[in-house]
Design a protein around this motif. Sequence first.
Motif, PDB file in Angstrom:
ATOM      1  N   GLN A  21       0.828  -1.208   0.000  1.00  0.00           N
ATOM      2  CA  GLN A  21       0.000   0.000   0.000  1.00  0.00           C
ATOM      3  C   GLN A  21       0.864   1.260   0.000  1.00  0.00           C
TER       4      GLN A  21
ATOM      5  N   LEU B  80       2.313   1.639  -3.411  1.00  0.00           N
ATOM      6  CA  LEU B  80       1.286   2.065  -4.351  1.00  0.00           C
ATOM      7  C   LEU B  80       0.971   3.545  -4.181  1.00  0.00           C
ATOM      8  N   GLY B  81       0.882   3.982  -2.904  1.00  0.00           N
ATOM      9  CA  GLY B  81       0.629   5.413  -2.650  1.00  0.00           C
ATOM     10  C   GLY B  81       1.760   6.284  -3.185  1.00  0.00           C
TER      11      GLY B  81
ATOM     12  N   LEU C 160       3.873   5.553  -5.553  1.00  0.00           N
ATOM     13  CA  LEU C 160       3.864   5.535  -7.012  1.00  0.00           C
ATOM     14  C   LEU C 160       2.741   6.392  -7.564  1.00  0.00           C
ATOM     15  N   SER C 161       1.560   6.336  -6.926  1.00  0.00           N
ATOM     16  CA  SER C 161       0.421   7.141  -7.384  1.00  0.00           C
ATOM     17  C   SER C 161       0.713   8.629  -7.229  1.00  0.00           C
ATOM     18  N   GLY C 162       1.308   9.006  -6.091  1.00  0.00           N
ATOM     19  CA  GLY C 162       1.645  10.417  -5.872  1.00  0.00           C
ATOM     20  C   GLY C 162       2.654  10.921  -6.894  1.00  0.00           C
TER      21      GLY C 162
ATOM     22  N   LEU D 199       3.197   9.713  -9.858  1.00  0.00           N
ATOM     23  CA  LEU D 199       2.571   9.781 -11.166  1.00  0.00           C
ATOM     24  C   LEU D 199       1.681  11.017 -11.290  1.00  0.00           C
ATOM     25  N   LEU D 200       0.909  11.322 -10.221  1.00  0.00           N
ATOM     26  CA  LEU D 200       0.028  12.495 -10.232  1.00  0.00           C
ATOM     27  C   LEU D 200       0.833  13.785 -10.309  1.00  0.00           C
TER      28      LEU D 200
ATOM     29  N   ARG E 211       2.005  14.230 -13.839  1.00  0.00           N
ATOM     30  CA  ARG E 211       0.916  14.637 -14.705  1.00  0.00           C
ATOM     31  C   ARG E 211       0.565  16.124 -14.487  1.00  0.00           C
TER      32      ARG E 211
END
Length: 405
Positions: A321, A324-325, A327-329, A331-332, A335
């Motif tokens: 988790q 994943l957090g 990696l998501s941060g 990526l965001l 972007r």
Amino acid sequence: MDQHVFGVAEVNQLVKQLLDGEPMLQNIYVRGELSNYKMYPSGHHYFTLKDADGALRCVMFRGQASRLRFRPENGMQVIARGRITVFPRDGAYQLYCDALTPEGAGDLAVAFEQLKAKLHAEGLFDPAHKKPLPRYPQRIAVVTSAAGAAVHDMIRILRRRYPIAKVILLPVRVQGAEAPPEIAGAIRYADRWKIGDVIITGRGGGSMEDLWAFNDERVARAIYDCETPIISAVGHEPDVTISDFVADARASTPSNAAEIAVPDQMELLRWLRGAGDRMVQCETGRLEAARQRLDNLASKRVMRDQLAYVQDKRMELAHLQQRLGDLSGALLSRRRQRFSALAAVLDAMSPLKVLGRGYAVARSQDGTILKSGREVAPGDRVSVTLSEGGFDAVVERSYTKEDQT
């Protein structure tokens, strides 16, 4: 004194009496080359013996010709035995042949080579036609004499080497004129009714005459036509017969045929013991590997503390988790940076930015952006957009870039 006049038949008869009365001509041997050899449907053979200086007409009647053990051919050098006499009807003298022998070789040797060449040309010796012997035969058919020593040797060896096989004896004569049809018939019978998984045919040693039944064409063709694998075992090691060439396997002696036909039970037992030892070793290795794997599993933490497995998985889940957090941060964030850059580029290219620097956009009444003075005329109404607001106007005068210059 009156001169006696003979008739033709009388003269011929007189000559016949003279020749028949000469002992030397009643059992004479004549050497020569065969010429004009003819065999008639009646069974009689007619030919001429010749040498460099002369020729002699000969006849061999059916009874004597049937005893020939080779095939006479023109050009063959032979020695003929018989009697010379005259046939009164035609007055010609000739040799009435009782026996014919090839010169320089026995008639059996010539007959052997002739039949060998004939069958070889027909393909009876072709290795492609030979069948493999069964590895573990259950029944063995033996075609031989029941009174000879060969059959007892074969049975003794078969019993010693492979006692579980059943031996079926088909007794036949193996010597004499009756032997070839009996041997051929027994082979066909054994093959037709599947008497054995393999057939052994042969006999013990002897002279060429003794072994001649196995040089017979009838026996050779019976062996060739046999669907059951067949072993030829005739005589001793130096003896070679036509059946040896045709059979699926050749044994040097009848005893050797028994050894070829079946495996040795002692070798089989050794092989089985070795296979058993290898199976035990293999299974022991597998059990040892399974035991080692079981010990490895038993030593793991989850086997000692059942909740430890859940705790370990919970820690792995929390770690995943967190990753994943992160990696998501990341990526965001990337972007957002890209969006800002694209927005800045788009803003820089916006017409409003241009208007902010003091420029205006003029449109015709239908909304078309005006790019040249030729697109309007005095009196046309236009709409002008400024950085802030705009106004409507009436064209008093229009001109182009060229008019200004």
